[in-house]
Write a protein that holds these residues in place. Structure first.
Motif, PDB file in Angstrom:
ATOM      1  N   ALA A 150       0.818  -1.214   0.000  1.00 46.45           N
ATOM      2  CA  ALA A 150       0.000   0.000   0.000  1.00 46.45           C
ATOM      3  C   ALA A 150       0.847   1.257   0.000  1.00 46.45           C
ATOM      4  O   ALA A 150       1.996   1.260   0.443  1.00 46.45           O
ATOM      5  N   GLY A 151       0.231   2.330  -0.486  1.00 48.43           N
ATOM      6  CA  GLY A 151       0.869   3.633  -0.528  1.00 48.43           C
ATOM      7  C   GLY A 151       0.137   4.511  -1.515  1.00 48.43           C
ATOM      8  O   GLY A 151      -0.907   4.131  -2.055  1.00 48.43           O
ATOM      9  N   ALA A 177       3.713   6.274   4.680  1.00 49.85           N
ATOM     10  CA  ALA A 177       4.391   5.037   5.085  1.00 49.85           C
ATOM     11  C   ALA A 177       4.312   4.841   6.593  1.00 49.85           C
ATOM     12  O   ALA A 177       4.090   3.723   7.079  1.00 49.85           O
ATOM     13  N   GLY A 178       4.486   5.914   7.349  1.00 53.93           N
ATOM     14  CA  GLY A 178       4.434   5.811   8.810  1.00 53.93           C
ATOM     15  C   GLY A 178       3.069   5.376   9.314  1.00 53.93           C
ATOM     16  O   GLY A 178       2.962   4.523  10.202  1.00 53.93           O
ATOM     17  N   VAL A 179       2.008   5.955   8.747  1.00 53.95           N
ATOM     18  CA  VAL A 179       0.650   5.581   9.148  1.00 53.95           C
ATOM     19  C   VAL A 179       0.377   4.119   8.821  1.00 53.95           C
ATOM     20  O   VAL A 179      -0.171   3.359   9.641  1.00 53.95           O
ATOM     21  N   LEU A 180       0.775   3.700   7.629  1.00 56.30           N
ATOM     22  CA  LEU A 180       0.506   2.319   7.210  1.00 56.30           C
ATOM     23  C   LEU A 180       1.339   1.315   8.002  1.00 56.30           C
ATOM     24  O   LEU A 180       0.845   0.232   8.359  1.00 56.30           O
ATOM     25  N   PHE A 210      -3.158  -5.337  -2.545  1.00 54.76           N
ATOM     26  CA  PHE A 210      -2.561  -4.096  -3.019  1.00 54.76           C
ATOM     27  C   PHE A 210      -3.628  -3.010  -2.939  1.00 54.76           C
ATOM     28  O   PHE A 210      -4.733  -3.167  -3.475  1.00 54.76           O
ATOM     29  N   MET A 211      -3.301  -1.900  -2.268  1.00 55.33           N
ATOM     30  CA  MET A 211      -4.259  -0.810  -2.122  1.00 55.33           C
ATOM     31  C   MET A 211      -3.540   0.518  -2.229  1.00 55.33           C
ATOM     32  O   MET A 211      -2.486   0.712  -1.625  1.00 55.33           O
ATOM     33  N   GLU A 212      -4.123   1.436  -2.975  1.00 53.76           N
ATOM     34  CA  GLU A 212      -3.594   2.793  -3.014  1.00 53.76           C
ATOM     35  C   GLU A 212      -4.413   3.666  -2.070  1.00 53.76           C
ATOM     36  O   GLU A 212      -5.637   3.517  -1.967  1.00 53.76           O
ATOM     37  N   THR A 213      -3.711   4.581  -1.404  1.00 51.82           N
ATOM     38  CA  THR A 213      -4.353   5.373  -0.371  1.00 51.82           C
ATOM     39  C   THR A 213      -3.780   6.788  -0.354  1.00 51.82           C
ATOM     40  O   THR A 213      -2.653   7.026  -0.801  1.00 51.82           O
ATOM     41  N   HIS A 214      -4.575   7.709   0.187  1.00 53.00           N
ATOM     42  CA  HIS A 214      -4.180   9.120   0.216  1.00 53.00           C
ATOM     43  C   HIS A 214      -5.016   9.791   1.293  1.00 53.00           C
ATOM     44  O   HIS A 214      -6.163   9.403   1.531  1.00 53.00           O
ATOM     45  N   GLU A 215      -4.445  10.803   1.937  1.00 51.12           N
ATOM     46  CA  GLU A 215      -5.208  11.488   2.983  1.00 51.12           C
ATOM     47  C   GLU A 215      -6.369  12.301   2.403  1.00 51.12           C
ATOM     48  O   GLU A 215      -7.374  12.542   3.075  1.00 51.12           O
ATOM     49  N   GLN A 267      -9.060   5.585   6.837  1.00 49.08           N
ATOM     50  CA  GLN A 267      -9.868   4.365   6.854  1.00 49.08           C
ATOM     51  C   GLN A 267      -9.008   3.106   6.814  1.00 49.08           C
ATOM     52  O   GLN A 267      -9.510   2.003   7.059  1.00 49.08           O
ATOM     53  N   MET A 268      -7.734   3.276   6.507  1.00 53.50           N
ATOM     54  CA  MET A 268      -6.882   2.107   6.293  1.00 53.50           C
ATOM     55  C   MET A 268      -6.626   1.281   7.552  1.00 53.50           C
ATOM     56  O   MET A 268      -6.663   0.043   7.490  1.00 53.50           O
ATOM     57  N   PRO A 269      -6.370   1.882   8.724  1.00 50.98           N
ATOM     58  CA  PRO A 269      -6.124   1.027   9.900  1.00 50.98           C
ATOM     59  C   PRO A 269      -7.280   0.079  10.208  1.00 50.98           C
ATOM     60  O   PRO A 269      -7.058  -1.116  10.463  1.00 50.98           O
ATOM     61  N   GLY A 270      -8.516   0.584  10.175  1.00 51.30           N
ATOM     62  CA  GLY A 270      -9.659  -0.276  10.447  1.00 51.30           C
ATOM     63  C   GLY A 270      -9.818  -1.356   9.395  1.00 51.30           C
ATOM     64  O   GLY A 270     -10.140  -2.514   9.710  1.00 51.30           O
TER      65      GLY A 270
END
Length: 277
Positions: A21-22, A36-39, A233-238, A255-258
Motif C-alpha cells: 500500500a501507498g 508510510a508511517g501511518v501504514l 494491493f491498495m492505493e491510499t491518500h489522505e 480508513q486504512m487502519p480499520g
C-alpha cells in the motif's frame, strides 16, 4: 507452494497477509514518509506484513497533460529514504528495460504494469535483476495465460514472482474483477495479489483521466482476503480528491487502519480453512 523472501518478510499464499500500500504516485519525500508511517503503524498493530508502494513515474496517464510524478532519479531517492526510515520493503513500477536495472538497485519489488505484462524484453530485464517481480495481469488476459508470463521470468533463473489481479476489461471504461482468477493464478505455485483499488477504476472514464468507485475498493479487498491470498494491493491518500492520479479509486488514509485490521481477521479464517483445487 512458493514463498518469497522480500526484505525481512516471507510472502506466500499460505502465509499471513501482506499489505502492499501507498500513494499512487510520489508527491514529495515528506508526503511519502507520512503515508508510510501511518501504514506501518496500522500493519504492525494488526499483525500484517507491509510493503510500501509508490510510482516515480505514471507513464500510462490517460491524457498528455496528466501529472507523471517525481521522475526516476528523485523518486528512487525518496523510496530508498522511506525504506530506511520505516524498515520496510518498497515496490515501484518500471516502464522499460533500462529502468529495471536502475530501480533494481534500490527497490525490493519491481512491478510490471498491466499494459506491459506480455512485453517479453521488460519481463526478462526485470527477471535478470534477481529482485522480486510483481506482474499485474493485463486487463485483456485470462488468468491461466499468466503461466506464459511466469515462464518468461523463470527463464532468467528468477523465481521471485508475484501475480496480481486488477480487473478485466468489460466494455468501455469498465472493469470487472473475477474472483475465480485468484485460485486459478495460484495454480502456478506463486503468490497471488489482489489489487483492490485499480480493480474499481474506470479507465478513461472522465475523458481526460480515469474515474473510479472507491467505495467498492474495501469490498474487493474483503472478498480477496476471505478467499486467502498472499497480499492485497491498495492505493491510499489522505485526500484522494486532490491526489495527482487515481484519486477516484483510492481509499482514504484514515480508513486504512480499520480496514487492515478487518482484513487480517478474514485472512486468518481463510488460511485456517484453505481452498484446494
Amino acid at each position: 507452494m512458493t514463498q518469497l523472501r522480500i526484505g525481512n518478510l516471507t510472502v506466500g499464499n499460505d502465509r499471513p497477509l501482506t499489505v502492499i500500500a501507498g500513494p499512487c504516485q510520489l508527491e514529495s519525500e515528506d508526503h511519502a514518509q507520512m503515508i508510510a508511517g501511518v501504514l506501518k503503524e496500522a500493519c504492525d498493530a494488526a499483525g500484517a506484513q507491509f510493503i510500501f508502494k509508490a510510482s516515480y513515474d505514471k507513464a500510462n496517464r490517460t491524457s498528455l497533460s496528466g501529472k507523471r510524478g517525481l521522475g526516476i532519479e528523485k523518486g528512487l531517492q525518496v523510496l530508498q529514504s522511506v525504506a530506511r526510515a520505516n524498515d520496510v520493503p518498497v515496490l515501484t513500477d518500471v516502464h522499460n528495460e533500462a529502468q529495471c536495472a536502475q530501480a533494481g538497485k534500490v527497490v525490493d519489488v519491481l512491478q510490471i504494469p498491466a499494459f506491459l505484462c506480455r512485453q517479453t524484453d521488460i519481463l526478462l530485464a526485470a527477471g535478470e535483476t534477481g529482485k522480486a517481480v510483481n506482474v499485474k495481469k493485463g486487463q485483456f488476459l485470462a488468468p491461466w495465460e499468466m503461466q506464459n508470463i511466469v515462464d518468461k521470468i523463470e527463464s532468467t533463473g528468477n523465481k521471485n514472482i508475484l501475480l496480481t489481479e486488477r480487473g478485466t476489461t468489460f466494455g468501455y471504461n469498465t472493469l470487472v474483477a473475477d474472483m475465480r482468477s485468484l485460485p486459478q493464478m495460484a495454480q502456478t505455485g506463486y503468490p497471488v495479489v489482489m489489487d483492490a483499488t485499480h480493480s474499481v477504476a474506470q479507465p478513461g472514464g472522465k475523458g481526460g483521466s480515469s474515474g473510479g468507485q472507491r467505495e467498492f475498493a474495501p469490498v474487493m479487498a474483503r472478498a480477496a482476503a476471505s478467499i486467502g491470498v498472499a497480499a492485497i494491493f491498495m492505493e491510499t491518500h489522505e485526500d484522494p480528491d486532490t491526489a495527482p492520479s487515481d484519486g477516484p479509486n483510492m481509499i482514504y488514509l484514515d480508513q486504512m487502519p480499520g480496514l487492515i485490521n478487518l482484513l487480517m481477521q478474514f485472512d486468518a479464517l481463510a488460511k485456517s480453512h484453505p481452498l484446494t483445487f
